[in-house]
Write a protein that holds these residues in place. Structure first.
Motif, PDB file in Angstrom:
ATOM      1  N   ARG A  37     108.808  66.169 119.817  1.00 13.06           N
ATOM      2  CA  ARG A  37     109.755  65.340 119.082  1.00 13.06           C
ATOM      3  C   ARG A  37     109.118  64.566 117.938  1.00 13.06           C
ATOM      4  O   ARG A  37     109.793  63.789 117.274  1.00 13.06           O
ATOM      5  N   LEU A  40     110.764  64.878 114.615  1.00 12.94           N
ATOM      6  CA  LEU A  40     112.006  65.623 114.726  1.00 12.94           C
ATOM      7  C   LEU A  40     113.211  64.730 114.485  1.00 12.94           C
ATOM      8  O   LEU A  40     114.194  65.152 113.877  1.00 12.94           O
ATOM      9  N   ARG A  41     113.132  63.485 114.957  1.00 14.36           N
ATOM     10  CA  ARG A  41     114.261  62.582 114.747  1.00 14.36           C
ATOM     11  C   ARG A  41     114.470  62.307 113.261  1.00 14.36           C
ATOM     12  O   ARG A  41     115.597  62.265 112.777  1.00 14.36           O
ATOM     13  N   ALA A  44     116.014  65.366 111.724  1.00 14.42           N
ATOM     14  CA  ALA A  44     117.431  65.448 112.076  1.00 14.42           C
ATOM     15  C   ALA A  44     118.252  64.486 111.233  1.00 14.42           C
ATOM     16  O   ALA A  44     119.351  64.826 110.757  1.00 14.42           O
ATOM     17  N   THR A  45     117.722  63.284 111.014  1.00 12.11           N
ATOM     18  CA  THR A  45     118.437  62.308 110.196  1.00 12.11           C
ATOM     19  C   THR A  45     118.619  62.798 108.767  1.00 12.11           C
ATOM     20  O   THR A  45     119.708  62.692 108.185  1.00 12.11           O
ATOM     21  N   PHE A 386     115.443  72.346 110.586  1.00 16.06           N
ATOM     22  CA  PHE A 386     116.048  71.626 111.711  1.00 16.06           C
ATOM     23  C   PHE A 386     116.883  72.564 112.573  1.00 16.06           C
ATOM     24  O   PHE A 386     116.852  72.483 113.810  1.00 16.06           O
ATOM     25  N   GLN A 387     117.606  73.471 111.942  1.00 15.01           N
ATOM     26  CA  GLN A 387     118.397  74.429 112.716  1.00 15.01           C
ATOM     27  C   GLN A 387     117.494  75.354 113.524  1.00 15.01           C
ATOM     28  O   GLN A 387     117.832  75.755 114.638  1.00 15.01           O
ATOM     29  N   ARG A 390     115.934  73.045 116.505  1.00 15.92           N
ATOM     30  CA  ARG A 390     116.914  72.603 117.493  1.00 15.92           C
ATOM     31  C   ARG A 390     118.238  73.337 117.307  1.00 15.92           C
ATOM     32  O   ARG A 390     119.217  72.757 116.862  1.00 15.92           O
ATOM     33  N   SER A 395     122.850  70.897 114.663  1.00 16.64           N
ATOM     34  CA  SER A 395     122.158  71.615 113.588  1.00 16.64           C
ATOM     35  C   SER A 395     123.033  72.710 112.996  1.00 16.64           C
ATOM     36  O   SER A 395     123.032  72.928 111.776  1.00 16.64           O
TER      37      SER A 395
END
Length: 576
Positions: A37, A40-41, A44-45, A386-387, A390, A395
């Motif tokens: 992670r 990763l957050r 994602a944001t 990102f896709q 995750r 995503s």
């Protein structure tokens, strides 16, 4: 093996070659080990914010249309709305039918037959992709209009007066449809040709053995097998048609695209522009939904080792001549003749390409296109990576929303961004005046960065398609190996993915760069004051009937458009 045929929404106006390079590649395998992670957050944001930016223009158009009240829409219904709808629908039907006939016919001839010049024509048929439709409109108007060389020569030879003969009117709905057909048919041609090349000869030969003629076998066997790819290409041309502004505006054809611009600038009716944009947005999203439906069923089964290559038919005599003419006329009318006309027009103009003024146009165009290309490709990398890391609802939704921008015309995106940011600027300025006595003016509206944001929304699907095409070559085991060595997701992207994806990313940069160079409606509506580009200069000169002057910036735009087309031609030449 089941293969999904190409989808138009992952293409931009110049992304077809990426699909060819990845058509036979397997999609990346999902991770067996969950990614750490670290970072990763934040990724994602960023991906969600990018998707939100792509959704903002559409949401803003919907809100502005309803806030504007019903009086405006009633007035539009009573006056121009039905006319806009009918003209737009007729234009779509003409272009769809024309691109289908030209694209599929040329693809079948160069794939399934042999005649003199076929090797050159199968590549040359891609060349019209380099031309914006409005450039062809300027060139052919200069030649075919009443003062043009064709009608002038006709009157000199026959002695007729202006009212003694009938000549097709180039500035008409039919003329606009012809210009769009000539530059858009390569989408159908490329996808249909790829589908024909993948077909096995067994079914076609079986139909021939059962007594069907060659044309009957083509109609009953080959055409249905290629239907999903052809439908995808036609839908792509339809979306480009409803987004076109330069051609229809110059020819005086009243469509939704011209109505939005007229309402915004000529009538200063923001509510009317938003409501017209909502109508066009609804039509575009309907087409996007139809595309997804047809893509979901666009599957066929590859018999693998049992596949037999289709034996080409050698044409001779009059059949070879007809085939050569059928394939050569689109190239002549869509590429060769316009270049010749534009060169002669440019030589007779007073426009100096090396003057400080024109160098400023080139600098502005290159700056906008370069910044927009970098921003758009960076956004595509964030959403696509990102896709991959995750795969799931969030995503996938972000990637889907990011692709929707391609289905939305540039004029709609411009209105959708100007409405909320103009409200923000005005609110902030009013608050600063009342609180501190300071006027902030327009901080965002009319800035280069808002225009770059519009380009990103419009062409993110192109960059995302190119990135995903290259990403298919990065096996999941590479990610697992990087993670086992302690790399974070961002470190894996930087040290593993990006070096491998460099060719795909460079292709994406080039494609977005050229598309931005040609984009007209969004640039006209959103450009900063006194910040003109080559496309705007060509449009302004053509609007003033200075067609010879418009040829100079048009030639520069075409020259830039040839770069991605060369990439496509190289790939087409290797297809066999």
């Amino acid at each position: 093996m089941t293969i999904i045929l190409p989808t138009p929404l992952v293409f931009s106006t110049r992304i077809v070659e990426t699909e060819f390079m990845t058509m036979h590649q397997k999609p990346p395998v999902e991770y067996a080990v969950k990614a750490p992670r670290d970072g990763l957050r934040g990724l994602a944001t960023v991906a969600v914010l990018i998707a939100a930016a792509c959704a903002l223009p559409m949401l803003a158009v919907v809100v502005a249309a309803f806030v504007g009240g019903t009086d405006t829409i009633r007035h539009l219904i009573d006056t121009v709305l039905l006319g806009y709808a009918g003209t737009t629908l007729l234009l779509v039907v003409f272009v769809a039918l024309g691109t289908f006939l030209v694209g599929v016919g040329a693809a079948w001839l160069v794939t399934m037959t042999r005649f003199a010049g076929v090797k050159i024509l199968e590549i040359a048929l891609v060349l019209p992709l380099a031309f914006p439709a409005y450039v062809l409109a300027y060139a052919y108007t200069h030649v075919l209009d009443h003062p043009g060389i064709v009608q002038t020569t006709l009157r000199d030879v026959t002695g007729w007066g202006p009212r003694d003969y009938w000549f097709p009117e180039i500035r008409s709905l039919g003329g606009a449809a012809l210009m769009l057909i000539l530059v858009l048919y390569p989408y159908v041609y490329l996808l249909a040709r790829a589908a024909f090349l993948q077909q096995s000869a067994t079914t076609f030969l079986a139909a021939r053995a059962l007594g069907s003629s060659a044309w009957a076998a083509f109609y009953k066997v080959s055409l249905p097998l290629a239907r999903p790819a052809i439908a995808g290409g036609v839908l792509l041309t339809v979306m480009e048609t409803i987004a076109d502004f330069g051609t229809v505006a110059y020819f005086g054809v009243q469509t939704f695209a011209t109505g939005i611009y007229t309402s915004w600038f000529s009538l200063f009716d923001r509510a009317g522009a938003a409501q017209l944009a909502l109508c066009l947005l609804s039509f575009a999203l309907l087409l996007a939904m139809l595309e997804r439906i047809q893509r979901g069923k666009a599957k066929y089964h590859d018999p693998s080792r049992r596949a037999v290559a289709m034996p080409p038919v050698q044409l001779t005599g009059w059949r070879a001549a007809v085939a050569f003419i059928a394939c050569g006329v689109p190239v002549l009318l869509g590429a060769v003749l316009p270049v010749v006309i534009l060169v002669f027009m440019g030589l007779g103009s007073e426009q100096d390409l090396l003057s400080p003024r024109y160098l400023g146009f080139i600098r502005n165009s290159a700056t906008l296109a370069g910044v927009a290309a970098v921003v758009t490709v960076a956004a595509a990398v964030c959403v696509g990576f990102f896709q991959r890391l995750r795969p799931g609802g969030l995503s996938n939704a972000a990637a889907y929303v990011a692709r929707l921008g391609y289905a939305v015309p540039g004029g709609v995106i411009a209105v959708g961004l100007l409405v909320p940011f103009a409200a923000f600027d005005n609110t902030l300025d009013a608050w600063m005046r009342s609180t501190f006595g300071i006027s902030t003016g327009l901080l965002v509206t009319g800035s280069i960065w808002l225009l770059v944001a519009a380009y990103m929304v419009r062409f993110l699907a192109a960059a995302l398609g190119a990135y995903e095409g290259g990403q298919a070559m990065v096996h999941a085991n590479m990610d697992s190996a990087a993670r086992s060595l302690g790399e974070t997701p961002i470190g894996t992207l930087r040290r593993v993915h990006l070096p491998i994806l460099t060719p795909s990313l460079l292709t994406a940069l080039l494609i977005v760069f050229v598309d931005v160079m040609k984009e007209l409606p969004a640039t006209l509506i959103m450009r900063p004051f006194n910040y003109d580009t080559l496309a705007v200069q060509a449009y302004r000169l053509a609007s003033d009937e200075r067609l010879e002057g418009a040829a100079v910036p048009s030639l520069v735009i075409v020259a830039m458009g040839l770069l991605p087309v060369v990439l496509i031609c190289r790939q087409v030449g290797r297809q066999r």
